[in-house]
Write a protein that holds these residues in place. Structure first.
Motif, PDB file in Angstrom:
ATOM      1  N   ASP A 139       0.853  -1.186   0.000  1.00 32.76           N
ATOM      2  CA  ASP A 139       0.000   0.000   0.000  1.00 32.76           C
ATOM      3  C   ASP A 139       0.891   1.239   0.000  1.00 32.76           C
ATOM      4  O   ASP A 139       1.718   1.416   0.890  1.00 32.76           O
ATOM      5  CB  ASP A 139      -0.880  -0.023   1.246  1.00 32.76           C
ATOM      6  N   PRO A 140       0.740   2.151  -0.974  1.00 30.38           N
ATOM      7  CA  PRO A 140       1.568   3.374  -0.990  1.00 30.38           C
ATOM      8  C   PRO A 140       1.421   4.216   0.267  1.00 30.38           C
ATOM      9  O   PRO A 140       2.321   4.989   0.606  1.00 30.38           O
ATOM     10  CB  PRO A 140       1.055   4.122  -2.227  1.00 30.38           C
ATOM     11  N   ASN A 141       0.287   4.068   0.981  1.00 31.24           N
ATOM     12  CA  ASN A 141       0.088   4.834   2.214  1.00 31.24           C
ATOM     13  C   ASN A 141       1.037   4.410   3.331  1.00 31.24           C
ATOM     14  O   ASN A 141       1.127   5.092   4.356  1.00 31.24           O
ATOM     15  CB  ASN A 141      -1.356   4.700   2.690  1.00 31.24           C
ATOM     16  N   LEU A 142       1.731   3.279   3.130  1.00 29.12           N
ATOM     17  CA  LEU A 142       2.700   2.851   4.133  1.00 29.12           C
ATOM     18  C   LEU A 142       3.905   3.788   4.188  1.00 29.12           C
ATOM     19  O   LEU A 142       4.579   3.872   5.215  1.00 29.12           O
ATOM     20  CB  LEU A 142       3.172   1.427   3.833  1.00 29.12           C
ATOM     21  N   VAL A 143       4.176   4.491   3.094  1.00 30.76           N
ATOM     22  CA  VAL A 143       5.343   5.386   3.069  1.00 30.76           C
ATOM     23  C   VAL A 143       5.197   6.497   4.109  1.00 30.76           C
ATOM     24  O   VAL A 143       6.078   6.661   4.966  1.00 30.76           O
ATOM     25  CB  VAL A 143       5.568   5.953   1.660  1.00 30.76           C
ATOM     26  N   PRO A 144       4.116   7.300   4.097  1.00 29.33           N
ATOM     27  CA  PRO A 144       3.986   8.316   5.153  1.00 29.33           C
ATOM     28  C   PRO A 144       3.826   7.703   6.540  1.00 29.33           C
ATOM     29  O   PRO A 144       4.255   8.304   7.527  1.00 29.33           O
ATOM     30  CB  PRO A 144       2.739   9.105   4.740  1.00 29.33           C
ATOM     31  N   ALA A 194      13.372  -0.730  15.317  1.00 29.19           N
ATOM     32  CA  ALA A 194      13.894  -0.395  13.988  1.00 29.19           C
ATOM     33  C   ALA A 194      14.151  -1.653  13.163  1.00 29.19           C
ATOM     34  O   ALA A 194      13.801  -1.720  11.978  1.00 29.19           O
ATOM     35  CB  ALA A 194      15.177   0.420  14.121  1.00 29.19           C
ATOM     36  N   VAL A 195      14.738  -2.656  13.770  1.00 28.01           N
ATOM     37  CA  VAL A 195      15.022  -3.902  13.055  1.00 28.01           C
ATOM     38  C   VAL A 195      13.727  -4.566  12.598  1.00 28.01           C
ATOM     39  O   VAL A 195      13.618  -5.052  11.470  1.00 28.01           O
ATOM     40  CB  VAL A 195      15.842  -4.857  13.950  1.00 28.01           C
ATOM     41  N   THR A 196      12.720  -4.553  13.467  1.00 22.80           N
ATOM     42  CA  THR A 196      11.428  -5.152  13.122  1.00 22.80           C
ATOM     43  C   THR A 196      10.767  -4.415  11.960  1.00 22.80           C
ATOM     44  O   THR A 196      10.299  -5.032  10.999  1.00 22.80           O
ATOM     45  CB  THR A 196      10.489  -5.134  14.340  1.00 22.80           C
ATOM     46  N   GLU A 197      10.735  -3.089  12.034  1.00 25.62           N
ATOM     47  CA  GLU A 197      10.090  -2.308  10.977  1.00 25.62           C
ATOM     48  C   GLU A 197      10.832  -2.447   9.651  1.00 25.62           C
ATOM     49  O   GLU A 197      10.212  -2.490   8.589  1.00 25.62           O
ATOM     50  CB  GLU A 197       9.994  -0.832  11.378  1.00 25.62           C
ATOM     51  N   MET A 198      12.159  -2.531   9.698  1.00 24.08           N
ATOM     52  CA  MET A 198      12.912  -2.657   8.456  1.00 24.08           C
ATOM     53  C   MET A 198      12.596  -3.961   7.739  1.00 24.08           C
ATOM     54  O   MET A 198      12.585  -4.019   6.506  1.00 24.08           O
ATOM     55  CB  MET A 198      14.416  -2.542   8.720  1.00 24.08           C
ATOM     56  N   ARG A 221      10.170  -6.212   2.987  1.00 21.70           N
ATOM     57  CA  ARG A 221       9.210  -7.117   2.359  1.00 21.70           C
ATOM     58  C   ARG A 221       8.314  -6.355   1.386  1.00 21.70           C
ATOM     59  O   ARG A 221       8.051  -6.813   0.279  1.00 21.70           O
ATOM     60  CB  ARG A 221       8.368  -7.791   3.445  1.00 21.70           C
ATOM     61  N   SER A 222       7.857  -5.192   1.788  1.00 22.02           N
ATOM     62  CA  SER A 222       7.022  -4.385   0.899  1.00 22.02           C
ATOM     63  C   SER A 222       7.811  -3.944  -0.324  1.00 22.02           C
ATOM     64  O   SER A 222       7.295  -3.935  -1.450  1.00 22.02           O
ATOM     65  CB  SER A 222       6.493  -3.159   1.648  1.00 22.02           C
ATOM     66  N   ARG A 242       8.920   1.491  -5.366  1.00 19.52           N
ATOM     67  CA  ARG A 242      10.100   0.762  -4.897  1.00 19.52           C
ATOM     68  C   ARG A 242      11.225   1.737  -4.559  1.00 19.52           C
ATOM     69  O   ARG A 242      11.899   1.589  -3.525  1.00 19.52           O
ATOM     70  CB  ARG A 242      10.574  -0.230  -5.951  1.00 19.52           C
ATOM     71  N   ALA A 243      11.447   2.731  -5.422  1.00 18.04           N
ATOM     72  CA  ALA A 243      12.507   3.714  -5.165  1.00 18.04           C
ATOM     73  C   ALA A 243      12.211   4.492  -3.885  1.00 18.04           C
ATOM     74  O   ALA A 243      13.121   4.772  -3.094  1.00 18.04           O
ATOM     75  CB  ALA A 243      12.635   4.662  -6.346  1.00 18.04           C
ATOM     76  N   THR A 244      10.951   4.832  -3.668  1.00 17.90           N
ATOM     77  CA  THR A 244      10.572   5.562  -2.455  1.00 17.90           C
ATOM     78  C   THR A 244      10.819   4.711  -1.219  1.00 17.90           C
ATOM     79  O   THR A 244      11.334   5.199  -0.202  1.00 17.90           O
ATOM     80  CB  THR A 244       9.097   5.973  -2.521  1.00 17.90           C
ATOM     81  N   LEU A 245      10.456   3.419  -1.300  1.00 18.72           N
ATOM     82  CA  LEU A 245      10.668   2.521  -0.162  1.00 18.72           C
ATOM     83  C   LEU A 245      12.152   2.289   0.104  1.00 18.72           C
ATOM     84  O   LEU A 245      12.557   2.079   1.249  1.00 18.72           O
ATOM     85  CB  LEU A 245       9.946   1.192  -0.399  1.00 18.72           C
ATOM     86  N   LEU A 246      12.972   2.328  -0.930  1.00 16.67           N
ATOM     87  CA  LEU A 246      14.420   2.253  -0.720  1.00 16.67           C
ATOM     88  C   LEU A 246      14.887   3.411   0.163  1.00 16.67           C
ATOM     89  O   LEU A 246      15.691   3.227   1.086  1.00 16.67           O
ATOM     90  CB  LEU A 246      15.153   2.304  -2.060  1.00 16.67           C
ATOM     91  N   GLY A 247      14.388   4.619  -0.147  1.00 19.82           N
ATOM     92  CA  GLY A 247      14.752   5.784   0.656  1.00 19.82           C
ATOM     93  C   GLY A 247      14.252   5.688   2.076  1.00 19.82           C
ATOM     94  O   GLY A 247      14.951   6.051   3.029  1.00 19.82           O
TER      95      GLY A 247
END
Length: 412
Positions: free
Chosen positions: A113-118, A143-147, A152-153, A162-167
């Motif tokens: 879901d793109p809403n996961l970024v914010p 932090a380790v858990t969230e990463m 996975r996303s 994908r590029a946004t999630l990399l950042g």
């Protein structure tokens, strides 16, 4: 000649030997065991024979499912991509124990879901602001858990997402490095900082790359490695990326690197640049920029580092005056930075012969640092302890502080 697989390229680009890979693989397996509450992951490892097969690409089927999940957790790439294979039955001939665990049990069918970024960006800011009350140990595990979830996303995403999630993952990796440094686990801190740099570069995120170079300069300063600190901080400054507060942090690291090398002129110039950038942020509302990471870089923070540069240059009396003035109006929200600033003040007191005041300040810091403390602060207090050991006939304050430090030794 066999074409190198993505796994081979990933390992080669990181310059990992078998031993280095196995250490990181076991760490990833332990993290995944905690994340999924599945102890079957906890003791996975890779034999040298299996590693050679994976590097050579001599696979007709994927490794067993648990091995695939650990590799994805470690490298952030689907196993099918790593080995250039379609999703196939698990290869139970590898050394890791086989089982019926399926990847579909742990990876959602739907795309991210793109809403996961914010969501992740906001959560990271909340956790960073909560450091004073939560402490580094809990934040590191978070932090380790969230990463793992971000990774996975990202593996399921494509294109711009994908590029946004990399950042996003790069920012979380930098945060994990910061909390690990506060816990005194230098190996983990360096690992996550290197990981953050790789991710930011893959995302073509120049602002994040400059920030991570600044953080690497900071660790070099803590090692008293002036040439490396100068090189890394100089690169960050020259990039000119990020908001004014983040660029001010790079200027401060450059100032510290110059001071560590005895270059007072270069240090003062970089300090003036940092102060100017913070003024710019204050005047033009730069904190509205969601990309700003170094929101803590206020004028009080700059002045504290001016005092630290004076300390590094051996101007102890001047450093003490600067740090006293700065602490007199310290922002309440920067408690941990306040402790580090007080540690610098204690060292400045000791350097200028004010040993009783140095000892009293050190003892107060030990009490404050007892819960949710920072190994960075303790490291400076150990330096203070060594400097006070040379004083003959010390006042009672020195004895009290050094006794407390001796008691701390077995615990930290």
């Amino acid at each position: 000649m066999m074409t190198p697989t993505s796994f081979h390229e990933a390992v080669r680009s990181r310059r990992w030997t078998y031993e280095a890979f196995d250490v990181r693989y076991q760490r990833a397996a332990e993290e995944l065991a905690a994340l999924e509450d599945d102890p079957r992951f906890a003791h996975l490892s890779v034999s040298s024979r299996t590693f050679v097969r994976w590097m050579a690409g001599e696979l007709k089927t994927l490794p067993n499912p648990r091995a695939c999940l650990v590799l994805e957790h470690l490298l952030g790439v689907p196993a099918e991509v790593l080995f250039g294979l379609s999703e196939a039955a698990a290869d139970s001939s590898d050394d890791e124990p086989s089982g019926s665990l399926q990847r579909a049990e742990l990876v959602a069918e739907a795309g991210p879901d793109p809403n996961l970024v914010p969501h992740w960006s906001t959560l990271l800011r909340i956790l960073a602001e909560a450091h004073n009350t939560i402490g580094s140990a809990h934040l590191y595990q978070a932090a380790v858990t969230e990463m793992a979830l971000i990774r996975r996303s990202r593996a399921e995403a494509g294109g711009h997402l994908r590029a946004t999630l990399l950042g996003v993952e790069a920012r979380w990796a930098e945060f994990a490095s910061w909390t690990a440094a506060n816990l005194g686990t230098a190996t983990d801190s360096a690992y996550w900082l290197d990981r953050a740099l790789q991710l930011s570069q893959e995302a073509a995120d120049g602002s994040m790359t400059a920030y991570i170079l600044m953080r690497q300069a900071q660790t070099a300063i803590e090692r008293r490695d002036a040439p490396t600190a100068r090189r890394l901080a100089g690169r960050a400054v020259d990039m000119g990326r990020g908001g004014p507060r983040d660029r001010a942090l790079s200027a401060l690291r450059l100032a510290q690197a110059f001071a560590l090398a005895g270059n007072a002129t270069g240090s003062e110039k970089a300090l003036r640049d940092a102060s100017r950038l913070v003024d710019e942020a204050d005047d033009f509302g730069a904190d509205d920029d969601p990309g700003t990471i170094g929101r803590h870089c206020q004028q009080a923070y700059v002045q504290a580092h001016r005092g630290h540069c004076l300390l590094l240059l051996g101007n102890y009396a001047q450093a003490a005056r600067m740090l006293e003035d700065t602490l007199g109006s310290w922002p309440q929200e920067l408690r941990q930075d306040e402790q580090l600033t007080r540690a610098w003040l204690a060292l400045a007191y000791a350097g200028s012969g004010r040993v009783a005041e140095a000892s009293t300040t050190g003892a107060e810091l030990l009490a404050l640092n007892a819960s949710h403390g920072s190994v960075r602060v303790v490291r400076h207090l150990r330096q203070l302890d060594r400097s006070l050991a040379s004083h003959s006939g010390p006042p009672a304050e020195v004895t009290t502080f050094r006794t407390a430090m001796a008691a701390l030794a077995p615990r930290m």
